[in-house]
Write an enzyme that holds these catalytic residues in place. Structure first.
Site, mmCIF file in Angstrom:
data_model
loop_
_atom_site.group_PDB
_atom_site.id
_atom_site.type_symbol
_atom_site.label_atom_id
_atom_site.label_comp_id
_atom_site.label_asym_id
_atom_site.label_seq_id
_atom_site.Cartn_x
_atom_site.Cartn_y
_atom_site.Cartn_z
ATOM 1 N N ARG A 165 -73.493 38.748 71.836
ATOM 2 C CA ARG A 165 -72.381 37.978 71.554
ATOM 3 C C ARG A 165 -72.486 36.587 71.958
ATOM 4 O O ARG A 165 -71.344 35.750 72.376
ATOM 5 C CB ARG A 165 -71.106 38.605 72.196
ATOM 6 C CG ARG A 165 -70.769 40.001 71.767
ATOM 7 C CD ARG A 165 -70.202 40.067 70.409
ATOM 8 N NE ARG A 165 -69.811 41.247 70.051
ATOM 9 C CZ ARG A 165 -70.559 42.312 69.396
ATOM 10 N NH1 ARG A 165 -71.865 42.046 69.473
ATOM 11 N NH2 ARG A 165 -69.992 43.322 68.975
ATOM 12 N N SER A 236 -62.421 43.244 68.892
ATOM 13 C CA SER A 236 -62.513 43.490 70.199
ATOM 14 C C SER A 236 -62.280 42.240 70.847
ATOM 15 O O SER A 236 -62.343 41.277 70.675
ATOM 16 C CB SER A 236 -64.052 43.704 70.662
ATOM 17 O OG SER A 236 -64.483 44.907 69.994
ATOM 18 N N GLU A 335 -63.532 37.525 74.391
ATOM 19 C CA GLU A 335 -64.338 37.340 73.329
ATOM 20 C C GLU A 335 -63.927 36.378 72.370
ATOM 21 O O GLU A 335 -64.697 35.455 71.989
ATOM 22 C CB GLU A 335 -64.647 38.649 72.393
ATOM 23 C CG GLU A 335 -65.897 38.465 71.375
ATOM 24 C CD GLU A 335 -66.076 39.800 70.748
ATOM 25 O OE1 GLU A 335 -66.542 40.623 71.189
ATOM 26 O OE2 GLU A 335 -65.835 39.639 69.612
#
Ligand SMILES: Cc1cc2nc3c(=O)[nH]c(=O)nc-3n(C[C@H](O)[C@H](O)[C@H](O)COP(=O)(O)OP(=O)(O)OC[C@H]3O[C@@H](n4cnc5c(N)ncnc54)[C@H](O)[C@@H]3O)c2cc1C
Length: 339
Positions: A165, A236, A335
């Site tokens: 990520r 998410s 995130e």
């Protein structure tokens, strides 16, 4: 230079479905427009940011200054030999449509990443990943406008620092505006079914084709994740935390059911913990706080039931982070990008 669009509504361009107005928006349809737009923004001293599909952002009610909407279209095979194929794709192309297009061209490799919302240009930013595959593994190079040198540059994947990520683009958010991504799809292909849900879908069966993997991925995702068109969300909301093996083993003693995944090379001694399981264990799955809440079927996803905004979702996120920290001694990182 494209026309400036004043007070442009981003309600349909942020997957939380928040009411958001961009003071000034520019639809970028060609990389060559960026230099002039950036010059105008800089000479007016305006704050600015780039937006793709808005599926990984938390936007405030008003975005001051300028917002560049990345709308560069087009995808084509640019090189092909017996070893593999290079495909060049505009930053504004819808990611899922592109994955389907590759399969239509008999170019497997991206099927595990089907149905991830957003644009091709945003995919490298957080190195999108799902079902054991990360996009960085199939990127050959990236064309971008470099805001430092004020020129177009081409970065090979080796310079993009792709990790879980993360990438050089996420680490330096105001440096590069991605205009085109070049993907490498090797001719040799085999299905990647490491993730339990996917492996289960093909248990006791012949090795699936890439199309079959794509269909299975879409089915699993549709079952697990809320469709942003029906209920606002950004996928998410927290990253799965990566901890040292010693901390993982100590937690496992206390919480024998703790769900986790191997992280990178086993010898690195790290483990990725399932943030959704931790949130669920804290009793927060399905929790509702006014207009926002934790999705009832997947605790990692925060949702806008209607009428929510950035403040309400970030307040809920803070409650979750505090509870997980108190219970497990682990920090959850948000995130989506906050503006
Ligand atoms: C239901 C749902 C499921 C999801 N599932 C996954 C998943 O499985 N895996 C995963 O990794 N992500 C997932 N996501 C997150 C999201 O889809 C990805 O991060 C996607 O790449 C975001 O694309 P976007 O175009 O919407 O980017 P945006 O949200 O518009 O932007 C995200 C960030 O990228 C920057 N950016 C966008 N385009 C450019 C560009 N051309 N140049 C420079 N910077 C740019 C923006 O400034 C911003 O900082 C999910 C989201 C949702 C809503």
């Amino acid at each position: 230079m494209p026309a400036m669009l004043p007070d442009f509504s981003l309600r349909a361009r942020n997957s939380f479905g928040f009411e958001v107005l961009a003071e000034q928006a520019y639809s970028i349809t060609d990389a060559e427009q960026i230099g002039a737009v950036m010059e105008a923004i800089e000479s007016a001293g305006l704050p600015w940011r780039v937006l793709g599909g808005g599926s990984n952002v938390v936007l405030p009610p008003t975005l001051s200054g300028a917002t560049l909407l990345m709308d560069i279209a087009g995808q084509a095979i640019s090189q092909q030999d017996e070893c593999g194929t290079v495909v060049s794709v505009g930053a504004g192309v819808n990611w899922h449509d592109f994955v389907i297009w590759t399969l239509d061209q008999s170019l497997p490799g991206l099927e595990n990443l089907a149905l991830i919302p957003g644009t091709v240009g945003a995919a490298p930013i957080q190195n999108i990943g799902a079902y054991g595959v990360e996009v960085g593994g199939n990127i050959q190079s990236i064309e971008a406008y470099d805001c430092h040198s004020k020129t177009m540059v081409t970065l090979p994947a080796s310079e993009c620092a792709f990790t879980y990520r993360n990438s050089i683009f996420k680490a330096h958010p105001k440096r590069y505006i991605i205009t085109r991504v070049h993907f490498y799809l090797p001719a040799a292909w085999s299905p990647r079914l490491r993730y339990a849900d996917l492996a289960a879908a093909f248990a006791n069966r012949h090795a699936p084709t890439a199309e079959e993997v794509m269909v299975a991925v879409c089915k699993i995702r549709n079952h697990k994740l809320p469709d942003p068109k029906l209920i606002g969300n950004a996928g998410s909301f927290f990253q799965n935390p990566i901890v040292e093996n010693a901390q993982y083993l100590a937690l496992l003693k206390q919480f024998p059911e703790l769900v986790s995944y191997p992280e990178g090379d086993e010898r690195e001694g790290k483990r990725k913990l399932a943030a959704g399981w931790m949130i669920d264990h804290c009793g927060l799955k399905g929790k509702r706080d006014g207009a926002v809440g934790v999705y009832q079927h997947q605790a990692l996803v925060l949702v806008n039931h209607g009428g929510g905004n950035a403040d309400s979702v970030l307040a809920l996120a803070k409650t979750i982070q505090d509870k997980v920290q108190d219970t497990f001694g682990v920090a959850l990182l948000i995130e989506p990008i906050r503006y």
